[in-house]
Design a protein around this motif. Structure first.
Motif, PDB file in Angstrom:
ATOM      1  N   UNK A   1       4.561   3.975 -12.012  1.00 34.17           N
ATOM      2  CA  UNK A   1       4.134   4.584 -10.750  1.00 34.17           C
ATOM      3  C   UNK A   1       2.735   4.087 -10.374  1.00 34.17           C
ATOM      4  N   UNK A   2       1.843   4.074 -11.375  1.00 31.31           N
ATOM      5  CA  UNK A   2       0.474   3.610 -11.125  1.00 31.31           C
ATOM      6  C   UNK A   2       0.474   2.127 -10.767  1.00 31.31           C
ATOM      7  N   UNK A   3       1.290   1.353 -11.490  1.00 27.37           N
ATOM      8  CA  UNK A   3       1.366  -0.093 -11.230  1.00 27.37           C
ATOM      9  C   UNK A   3       1.846  -0.349  -9.799  1.00 27.37           C
ATOM     10  N   UNK A   4       2.943   0.304  -9.408  1.00 22.07           N
ATOM     11  CA  UNK A   4       3.499   0.089  -8.065  1.00 22.07           C
ATOM     12  C   UNK A   4       2.488   0.475  -6.980  1.00 22.07           C
ATOM     13  N   UNK A   5       1.832   1.608  -7.212  1.00 24.51           N
ATOM     14  CA  UNK A   5       0.850   2.086  -6.232  1.00 24.51           C
ATOM     15  C   UNK A   5      -0.298   1.081  -6.071  1.00 24.51           C
TER      16      UNK A   5
ATOM     17  N   UNK B   1      -1.256  -1.461  -2.913  1.00 23.42           N
ATOM     18  CA  UNK B   1      -2.580  -1.366  -2.279  1.00 23.42           C
ATOM     19  C   UNK B   1      -3.312  -2.715  -2.319  1.00 23.42           C
ATOM     20  N   UNK B   2      -3.127  -3.466  -3.417  1.00 25.01           N
ATOM     21  CA  UNK B   2      -3.780  -4.783  -3.528  1.00 25.01           C
ATOM     22  C   UNK B   2      -3.121  -5.805  -2.607  1.00 25.01           C
ATOM     23  N   UNK B   3      -1.783  -5.788  -2.584  1.00 27.61           N
ATOM     24  CA  UNK B   3      -1.049  -6.793  -1.808  1.00 27.61           C
ATOM     25  C   UNK B   3      -1.216  -6.594  -0.307  1.00 27.61           C
ATOM     26  N   UNK B   4      -1.370  -5.327   0.108  1.00 29.65           N
ATOM     27  CA  UNK B   4      -1.457  -5.041   1.536  1.00 29.65           C
ATOM     28  C   UNK B   4      -2.927  -4.878   1.965  1.00 29.65           C
ATOM     29  N   UNK B   5      -3.837  -5.280   1.080  1.00 27.63           N
ATOM     30  CA  UNK B   5      -5.267  -5.342   1.370  1.00 27.63           C
ATOM     31  C   UNK B   5      -5.901  -3.984   1.659  1.00 27.63           C
TER      32      UNK B   5
ATOM     33  N   UNK C   1      -2.174  -4.559 -17.061  1.00 27.29           N
ATOM     34  CA  UNK C   1      -1.037  -5.405 -16.649  1.00 27.29           C
ATOM     35  C   UNK C   1      -1.420  -6.262 -15.436  1.00 27.29           C
ATOM     36  N   UNK C   2      -2.085  -5.633 -14.456  1.00 25.10           N
ATOM     37  CA  UNK C   2      -2.498  -6.368 -13.251  1.00 25.10           C
ATOM     38  C   UNK C   2      -3.570  -7.408 -13.573  1.00 25.10           C
ATOM     39  N   UNK C   3      -4.359  -7.136 -14.605  1.00 27.21           N
ATOM     40  CA  UNK C   3      -5.363  -8.112 -15.032  1.00 27.21           C
ATOM     41  C   UNK C   3      -4.667  -9.354 -15.610  1.00 27.21           C
ATOM     42  N   UNK C   4      -3.601  -9.132 -16.398  1.00 26.99           N
ATOM     43  CA  UNK C   4      -2.837 -10.259 -16.955  1.00 26.99           C
ATOM     44  C   UNK C   4      -2.218 -11.088 -15.826  1.00 26.99           C
TER      45      UNK C   4
ATOM     46  N   UNK D   1       6.701  -5.094   0.433  1.00 29.37           N
ATOM     47  CA  UNK D   1       6.032  -6.392   0.462  1.00 29.37           C
ATOM     48  C   UNK D   1       5.835  -7.012  -0.934  1.00 29.37           C
ATOM     49  N   UNK D   2       5.332  -6.222  -1.914  1.00 29.51           N
ATOM     50  CA  UNK D   2       5.162  -6.831  -3.246  1.00 29.51           C
ATOM     51  C   UNK D   2       6.483  -7.312  -3.847  1.00 29.51           C
ATOM     52  N   UNK D   3       7.582  -6.662  -3.473  1.00 24.65           N
ATOM     53  CA  UNK D   3       8.882  -7.081  -4.025  1.00 24.65           C
ATOM     54  C   UNK D   3       9.232  -8.496  -3.584  1.00 24.65           C
ATOM     55  N   UNK D   4       8.799  -8.873  -2.394  1.00 28.69           N
ATOM     56  CA  UNK D   4       9.077 -10.228  -1.940  1.00 28.69           C
ATOM     57  C   UNK D   4       8.333 -11.238  -2.821  1.00 28.69           C
ATOM     58  N   UNK D   5       7.066 -10.938  -3.099  1.00 30.45           N
ATOM     59  CA  UNK D   5       6.280 -11.835  -3.952  1.00 30.45           C
ATOM     60  C   UNK D   5       6.887 -11.924  -5.346  1.00 30.45           C
TER      61      UNK D   5
END
Ligand SMILES: [Zn+2]
Length: 245
Positions: free
Chosen positions: A33-37, A41-45, A75-78, A149-153
């Motif tokens: 949940x935290x990762x998706x959130x 937020x990062x992908x959509x600026x 995980x996001x850092x990796x 949007x992140x799912x497309x990436x």
């Protein structure tokens, strides 16, 4: 004024020591949940490149403890979406520079078209099924739906990694995997119609692979990477113009 994800009045955590044993360990669902959130937020600026991420605020917003948020951040850092700064905490990774983008695409254009040609020769029925799933996932991403949007990436990442793996060259597969380029590329392209254009280019690549046409697969990947590079470069050029001198 630009709306930011973080409330500037509350940028006070960060260096706080991680509580040890103070809370139950994070369950996988809360980490996801935290990762998706955070990824959305990062992908959509909503979290801008370079912006600090206040863990306590994310915890309050999601109503969960800080532990799963820290796990999601590592995980996001990796994946090179955030970076850890000593004594400060996590920041969104800075935007790629035009030089970094040029170097990235130079490397990709040298190896990925070759990988696609080899993949077309070696493709299996099993791999064709996976390609069809990726194609479906890409088409199902609705334009303008920020949570999709992140799912497309991620689908883009799966496609390019699959082609690299199917090339049968382990070093190419490892190199493409290590680039972790796809999330950051689509972060830059958020305000463009990149998913629609890229989905059409991916369809041409997938058709060539399914037809086992190595020449067409090689050309389709090269063309896709050249167009993707142009999309990136025009966004970065606009940003440069918009930046104060
Ligand atoms: Zn792609």
């Amino acid at each position: 004024m630009r709306q930011t994800y973080n409330d500037p009045n509350a940028l006070v955590d960060g260096a706080a020591p991680r509580p040890r044993g103070a809370r139950p360990s994070a369950g996988p669902t809360m980490v996801m949940q935290a990762y998706d959130h955070l990824l959305t937020a990062l992908m959509t600026l909503q979290i801008a490149p370079g912006e600090r991420i206040a863990i306590d605020q994310v915890a309050r917003r999601l109503n969960i403890s800080q532990t799963p948020i820290r796990e999601a951040l590592s995980q996001l850092e990796a994946e090179k979406m955030v970076c850890k700064v000593p004594n400060i905490g996590y920041r969104a990774s800075p935007q790629m520079t035009r030089d970094e983008v040029r170097d990235l695409y130079t490397l990709r254009q040298l190896i990925e078209p070759y990988a696609a040609a080899r993949a077309a020769e070696a493709i299996t029925e099993e791999a064709i099924d996976v390609l069809r799933t990726i194609d479906r996932d890409m088409s199902s991403v609705v334009d303008g739906d920020s949570s999709a949007y992140p799912r497309f990436a991620e689908a883009d990442d799966r496609l390019h990694r699959l082609i690299a793996t199917l090339s049968g060259n382990r070093l190419i597969a490892e190199t493409v995997e290590r680039l972790h380029a796809h999330l950051n590329i689509f972060r830059v392209l958020y305000r463009t119609n990149a998913p629609t254009e890229a989905a059409a280019e991916h369809r041409i690549i997938i058709d060539a692979l399914v037809a086992r046409d190595s020449g067409a697969a090689e050309r389709a990947v090269l063309e896709h990477l050249e167009r993707s590079q142009q999309r990136m470069d025009s966004v970065l050029a606009e940003n440069e113009e918009a930046a104060p001198a």
